[in-house]
Motif scaffolding. Structure first.
Motif, short mmCIF file in Angstrom:
data_model
loop_
_atom_site.label_atom_id
_atom_site.label_comp_id
_atom_site.label_asym_id
_atom_site.label_seq_id
_atom_site.Cartn_x
_atom_site.Cartn_y
_atom_site.Cartn_z
N LEU A 94 6.77 -1.49 -14.62
CA LEU A 94 5.79 -2.38 -15.26
C LEU A 94 6.38 -3.75 -15.52
O LEU A 94 5.68 -4.77 -15.39
N GLY A 95 7.67 -3.80 -15.89
CA GLY A 95 8.32 -5.08 -16.16
C GLY A 95 8.30 -6.01 -14.96
O GLY A 95 7.82 -7.14 -15.04
N PRO A 96 8.83 -5.57 -13.80
CA PRO A 96 8.78 -6.43 -12.61
C PRO A 96 7.36 -6.86 -12.24
O PRO A 96 7.13 -8.02 -11.87
N THR A 97 6.39 -5.96 -12.36
CA THR A 97 5.01 -6.33 -12.03
C THR A 97 4.49 -7.41 -12.96
O THR A 97 3.79 -8.34 -12.51
N SER A 98 4.84 -7.36 -14.23
CA SER A 98 4.35 -8.35 -15.19
C SER A 98 4.80 -9.76 -14.83
O SER A 98 4.11 -10.74 -15.10
N GLY A 99 5.97 -9.87 -14.20
CA GLY A 99 6.45 -11.20 -13.81
C GLY A 99 6.01 -11.62 -12.43
O GLY A 99 5.72 -12.79 -12.18
N LEU A 100 5.91 -10.65 -11.51
CA LEU A 100 5.63 -10.98 -10.10
C LEU A 100 4.15 -11.10 -9.80
O LEU A 100 3.77 -11.61 -8.74
N ASN A 101 3.29 -10.63 -10.71
CA ASN A 101 1.86 -10.60 -10.42
C ASN A 101 1.06 -11.62 -11.22
O ASN A 101 -0.16 -11.49 -11.36
N VAL A 102 1.69 -12.65 -11.73
CA VAL A 102 0.94 -13.63 -12.52
C VAL A 102 -0.09 -14.38 -11.69
O VAL A 102 -1.05 -14.92 -12.23
N ASP A 103 0.10 -14.42 -10.37
CA ASP A 103 -0.89 -15.08 -9.50
C ASP A 103 -1.74 -14.07 -8.74
O ASP A 103 -2.49 -14.44 -7.83
N GLY A 104 -1.65 -12.78 -9.09
CA GLY A 104 -2.47 -11.76 -8.48
C GLY A 104 -2.09 -11.35 -7.07
O GLY A 104 -2.90 -10.75 -6.36
N GLN A 105 -0.85 -11.60 -6.66
CA GLN A 105 -0.44 -11.29 -5.29
C GLN A 105 0.61 -10.18 -5.21
O GLN A 105 1.28 -10.03 -4.19
N HIS A 106 0.74 -9.41 -6.29
CA HIS A 106 1.73 -8.33 -6.31
C HIS A 106 1.08 -7.12 -6.96
O HIS A 106 0.85 -7.09 -8.17
N HIS A 107 0.78 -6.08 -6.15
CA HIS A 107 0.10 -4.89 -6.65
C HIS A 107 1.10 -3.95 -7.31
O HIS A 107 2.14 -3.64 -6.73
N HIS A 108 0.75 -3.49 -8.51
CA HIS A 108 1.69 -2.68 -9.28
C HIS A 108 2.11 -1.41 -8.52
O HIS A 108 3.30 -1.10 -8.44
N ILE A 109 1.14 -0.69 -7.97
CA ILE A 109 1.45 0.58 -7.33
C ILE A 109 2.15 0.38 -5.99
O ILE A 109 3.25 0.89 -5.75
N TRP A 110 1.54 -0.39 -5.09
CA TRP A 110 2.05 -0.49 -3.73
C TRP A 110 3.21 -1.46 -3.58
O TRP A 110 3.97 -1.38 -2.62
N ASP A 111 3.38 -2.38 -4.53
CA ASP A 111 4.46 -3.37 -4.41
C ASP A 111 5.60 -3.16 -5.39
O ASP A 111 6.68 -3.73 -5.21
N SER A 112 5.38 -2.36 -6.45
CA SER A 112 6.47 -2.04 -7.39
C SER A 112 6.78 -0.55 -7.40
O SER A 112 7.93 -0.14 -7.22
N VAL A 113 5.76 0.28 -7.60
CA VAL A 113 5.97 1.71 -7.79
C VAL A 113 6.45 2.39 -6.51
O VAL A 113 7.49 3.07 -6.51
N VAL A 114 5.70 2.23 -5.43
CA VAL A 114 6.06 2.91 -4.18
C VAL A 114 7.41 2.44 -3.64
O VAL A 114 8.27 3.27 -3.27
N PRO A 115 7.69 1.12 -3.55
CA PRO A 115 9.00 0.69 -3.05
C PRO A 115 10.17 1.22 -3.88
O PRO A 115 11.18 1.65 -3.33
N THR A 116 10.04 1.18 -5.21
CA THR A 116 11.16 1.65 -6.04
C THR A 116 11.29 3.17 -5.98
O THR A 116 12.41 3.69 -6.05
N PHE A 117 10.18 3.87 -5.84
CA PHE A 117 10.26 5.33 -5.69
C PHE A 117 11.04 5.70 -4.43
O PHE A 117 11.95 6.53 -4.47
N LEU A 118 10.69 5.07 -3.32
CA LEU A 118 11.32 5.41 -2.05
C LEU A 118 12.80 5.03 -2.02
O LEU A 118 13.64 5.78 -1.53
N HIS A 119 13.14 3.87 -2.58
CA HIS A 119 14.50 3.36 -2.44
C HIS A 119 15.46 3.89 -3.50
O HIS A 119 16.68 3.78 -3.31
N TYR A 120 14.95 4.47 -4.58
CA TYR A 120 15.85 4.95 -5.62
C TYR A 120 15.75 6.46 -5.87
O TYR A 120 16.78 7.14 -6.03
N ASN A 121 14.56 7.01 -5.90
CA ASN A 121 14.46 8.45 -6.17
C ASN A 121 14.99 9.30 -5.02
O ASN A 121 15.65 10.31 -5.25
#
Length: 440
Positions: A399-426
């Protein structure tokens, strides 16, 4: 069907289908409660009871949003952005632009890591630092999914590996304490050594994100960035000095009182008293800042309600018990099942710190029965707890990264923060955590 599995599964599927995370959490909680046999009335009662637990965190983030807007009013954020743009302007060559890119990535990684120990402010730096850098990041065509992975790495890896700051709380006060409470002597366990291999897994995930997955340029609409930053605030040495003082006061208060709420409030007061934020404008600015962080606050509150329903069903414990029955005498299968259960629980709750006490009571005796050493036991429980922090829709690490990267509406929380971090870390954590348990 286990209610926890059903609830987490429903929540994740709805989130991936672009249903808002708050709605997904509520529907998942209701479904989990009904499947768990609570009935509608008891499910709603448990959900409502849990909401209060998220109020402090939500209010903290709302006040941090107001503080961030005040910093923007001072011109400090734009001064930083102008400095970065000047660097880009001077570096006309492709090689020069690449050096600026790596400088920004390194800066964000360093600040994220420091936010867990040297200056333990957690995600408070994101709304202050990231939005003014979006114009530069967009100009350089840096993939924001990469930035999300970089920040999430810095938010998670230090606390699961270094016993300083938030790491001291997680590793010593929670992990070692709960393993010891469950009956294992941890007096000779070096917790940093125990979590070293899983931490290497996090590093491998970061390197894959940086050099493979998101190394190619990604084009964003520069006009939308400019619209989000529609007015450039004039700044001078005085306003920058006041901003520096306000930041110092906020951080010092956070360290002294361990309260983001009071720290952000005092920082805002410094801006108001100094005149950088005019008295008649203070109310509007405060409201604007709170609105900026409203989404993350509501998600955190909803996640607490979700977690309370899962606890009320009593099926978190049955999930852990069932995994113990499936394991039999196989150490390899046992480790993998324990890690997967930790992943599911943390993704639902959204907090590694809350997962460890839940799973330690069963997993520690199981580890002893399977013949794992105390260090391997600490590693298994710690990795199972950390799994799912990255990749959870309700975790402040996404949620933290999304709050900063989506101020202009071009960063989707699920597909641009959640899914990438899930795949690369979990996924690396599952592999490296399993290997660590087998060799320690």
């Amino acid at each position: 069907m286990n209610a926890v599995l059903a609830a987490v599964g429903i929540m994740l599927v709805l989130s991936l289908c672009r249903i808002h995370v708050v709605v997904a959490l509520i529907i998942g909680a209701l479904a989990g409660g009904l499947i768990g046999g609570l009935g509608m009335e008891a499910t709603l009662a448990a959900f409502n009871k849990g909401l209060g637990a998220g109020a402090t965190v939500a209010l903290s983030y709302a006040l941090l949003g107001a503080f961030a807007v005040a910093i923007g009013k001072s011109g400090l954020a734009h001064a930083l952005s102008d400095k970065a743009l000047a660097l880009v302007g001077r570096q006309q060559s492709e090689k020069g632009a690449s050096s600026v890119k790596w400088l920004l990535i390194g800066l964000l990684a360093l600040v994220a890591v420091s936010s867990q120990n040297i200056l333990p402010i957690h995600i408070a730096f994101i709304p202050l630092l990231v939005p003014p850098l979006l114009y530069v990041l967009t100009t350089l065509q840096i993939d924001r999914r990469l930035i999300a992975c970089v920040i999430t790495f810095g938010l998670i890896t230090p606390y699961m590996f270094l016993p300083v700051g938030f790491g001291n709380i997680f590793l010593n006060n929670i992990l070692l304490a709960n393993v010891a409470k469950a009956g294992v002597d941890v007096s000779g366990v070096n917790v940093t050594k125990a979590m070293l291999i899983p931490a290497i897994g996090m590093l491998v995930g970061l390197l894959i994100a940086v050099f493979i997955s998101y190394r190619k340029p990604r084009v964003y609409d520069l006009a939308r960035v400019g619209k989000a930053e529609s007015t450039r605030t004039a700044y001078n040495p005085r306003t920058l000095a006041v901003a520096g003082l306000a930041v110092a006061v906020a951080f010092a208060t956070q360290l002294w009182l361990d309260s983001m709420i009071i720290g952000a409030l005092l920082g805002f007061v410094v801006f108001t008293v100094s005149g950088v934020v005019r008295w008649r404008e203070a109310d509007d600015l405060f409201t604007e800042g709170m609105k900026m962080m409203a989404m993350i606050g509501f998600i955190m509150i909803s996640a607490q309600g979700f977690a309370e329903v899962m606890t009320a069903t009593g099926q978190v414990q049955s999930l852990v018990d069932a995994s113990a029955q499936w394991i039999g005498n196989s150490r390899g299968v046992g480790v993998m099942l324990m890690l997967l259960v930790g992943l599911l629980v943390t993704m639902g709750i959204g907090s590694s710190f809350s997962t460890v006490p839940i799973i330690a009571a069963i997993f520690v005796p199981l580890c002893v029965a399977l013949g794992f050493s105390p260090m391997a036991t600490v590693c298994i429980v710690g990795t199972a707890g950390a799994l799912g922090d990255a990749g959870s829709p309700a975790s402040d690490s996404t949620l933290g990264p999304t709050s900063g990267l989506n101020v202009d509406g071009q960063h989707h929380h699920i597909w641009d923060s959640v899914v990438p971090t899930f795949l690369h870390y979990n996924l690396p954590l599952l592999v490296f955590g399993w290997v660590a348990a087998m060799v320690l």
